[in-house]
Design an enzyme around this catalytic site. Structure first.
Site, PDB file in Angstrom:
ATOM      1  N   HIS A 415       0.877  -1.329   0.241  1.00 56.40           N
ATOM      2  CA  HIS A 415       0.022  -0.059   0.024  1.00 56.40           C
ATOM      3  C   HIS A 415       0.842   1.354  -0.061  1.00 56.40           C
ATOM      4  CE1 HIS A 415      -3.872   1.774  -0.061  1.00 56.40           C
ATOM      5  NE2 HIS A 415      -4.453   0.779   0.473  1.00 56.40           N
ATOM      6  N   ASP A 419      -2.548   1.599  -4.781  1.00 55.20           N
ATOM      7  CA  ASP A 419      -3.897   1.965  -4.050  1.00 55.20           C
ATOM      8  C   ASP A 419      -5.020   1.217  -4.720  1.00 55.20           C
ATOM      9  OD1 ASP A 419      -2.856   4.215  -2.366  1.00 55.20           O
ATOM     10  OD2 ASP A 419      -2.817   5.490  -4.193  1.00 55.20           O
TER      11      ASP A 419
END
Length: 445
Positions: A415, A419
């Site tokens: 992350h 995204d």
């Protein structure tokens, strides 16, 4: 005769250290140039360290299980011809400090037990005062006082294995702690001052003991490297997960219709996995952010699309790489998958086979799995698990229920780099490509 040093080689791209898995020679053994001296394990591959000289093994500097940085001396060889020459200690680069470390709490001007009146401190006896970069880094990260550690290496040298054993036991000698003898209160006639309330010690982790009938399996260097790499990935990369369901009925029918003739013509099986790798490679070209890596102060978007594939042997996991997979046909990918799998299971993978991967595709469906969450192959940004193809009843667009071949694609993502939006779009594109693979519009060549 002359004494020559054998140093830890760089066994792969970005490899900075290696662990002596097993010595293949002993002091006094005669070796020829290019003869293997030791098996060395890195986080990428297990390889042999060859001799650079013909001569007699003089000394094994590193112990089995010890981790050394690239360029550190692992052993010495006495070569034929020339006068005997002593091996020089490894010198620090210009401007760097040597790795001789004084005891905890000692001032720079303090003298170790040396010649009386000498302004130069004596070096610690043996090799205990010389620490490898891996040992220094581990000691710094865990606040370990190396002056209070007993080493198990040659001449009492402290190894990475010694520090890991201390960390696992929880009995870590901290920098600044006085030795046990200094902590004893002196005997005086004066009443002792009331000591402060002692801190509640943290309980050390109890070692796991085997019970009668249990089987103890030694941890190999390959297994240790797998564990270290997985731990590094989980600690450094914030993992997130996504899954998408794909109808591959047309693909299954197409592959089943050609598999017999293909095997006769090409000599190997055409698997579903080759089609999945082809679809992922195509989608990576359209979503290059998925083909990226975290590099601290920047994200590196890789130009080449090199697919890592996970191949398991009886006791190890290897991740060879299909280079430039976007430029290969389904047949080309299938052939390379077959060859890499055979090399991995026969122990013939080379270091070059393991380098350069930018995205991993894992065939967990071969084990019957229908949903899983893979650990990202550091330093890549994502790994996709291809699960089992199963027949399930599905409601079609016309409201009818039909038996369809369905598969789950599970994506683990870093992350920091990726995204949900780009990952969702990427998975949707892979789904679209796979659902449109059929006899009419797909060629394996």
């Amino acid at each position: 005769m002359a004494i020559e040093n054998i140093k830890m080689p760089q066994l792969g791209e970005s490899v900075t250290e290696g662990t002596i898995e097993k010595w293949l020679v002993q002091p006094g053994d005669h070796v020829n140039k290019y003869d293997p001296l030791a098996e060395v394990n890195t986080d990428k591959v297990t390889a042999e360290v060859p001799s650079s000289f013909t001569g007699t093994v003089k000394e094994l500097i590193a112990a089995e299980g010890e981790t050394l940085a690239v360029g550190e001396i692992v052993c010495t060889i006495e070569t034929e011809g020339g006068d005997a020459a002593p091996v020089e200690e490894a010198k620090p680069a210009s401007g760097e400090k040597a790795t001789e470390m004084p005891a905890a709490g000692a001032k720079p001007t303090d003298k170790l037990e040396g010649t009386k009146g000498s302004s130069q401190p004596a070096k610690p006896s043996g090799s205990k005062g010389r620490y490898s970069p891996a040992v220094l880094r581990l000691a710094q990260d865990n606040d370990i006082d190396l002056a209070q550690v007993e080493g198990s290496g040659n001449e009492g040298r402290i190894t990475r294995k010694d520090l890991m054993a201390l960390i696992d036991s929880g009995n870590i000698p901290k920098v600044g702690d006085a030795p046990a003898a200094e902590k004893q209160a002196p005997q005086t006639d004066q009443p002792a001052a009331q000591p402060p309330a002692p801190e509640t010690p943290k309980p050390a982790a109890a070692p796991i003991e085997s019970a009668p009938g249990d089987i103890e399996i030694p941890v190999t260097g390959v297994r240790k490297a797998i564990a270290a790499n997985m731990l590094k990935s989980k600690h450094e990369a914030p993992h997130a997960w996504m899954m998408i369901e794909v109808d591959v009925t047309n693909l299954v029918q197409y592959r089943d219709s050609i598999k017999g003739d293909f095997k006769k013509k090409e000599g190997f099986n055409i698997t579903y996995f080759a089609f999945f790798v082809k679809a992922v490679s195509q989608a990576l070209k359209e979503f290059p952010m998925m083909n990226s890596m975290w590099a601290g102060d920047k994200i590196i978007q890789k130009k080449d699309i090199n697919i890592s594939i996970a191949v398991a042997s009886d006791n190890a996991l290897f991740v060879p790489v299909i280079k430039n997979s976007d430029e290969k046909s389904v047949k080309g990918i299938g052939k390379e998958v077959n060859e890499l799998a055979l090399k991995a299971r026969s122990g013939k993978l080379k270091s070059a086979d393991m380098q350069g991967g930018t995205f991993t595709v894992n065939n967990t469906g071969s084990f019957g799995s229908v949903q899983s969450m893979g650990i990202i192959n550091h330093p890549q940004a994502a790994i996709m698990q291809v699960e089992s193809i199963v027949k399930r009843p599905v409601i079609m667009d016309n409201g009818m229920i039909a038996a369809r071949d369905m598969v789950n694609l599970c994506l683990s993502l870093d992350h920091r780099v990726l995204d949900g939006l780009v990952c969702g779009q990427f998975l949707a594109r892979v789904k679209e490509i796979l659902e449109n693979m059929s006899k009419e519009n797909t060629s394996v060549y």
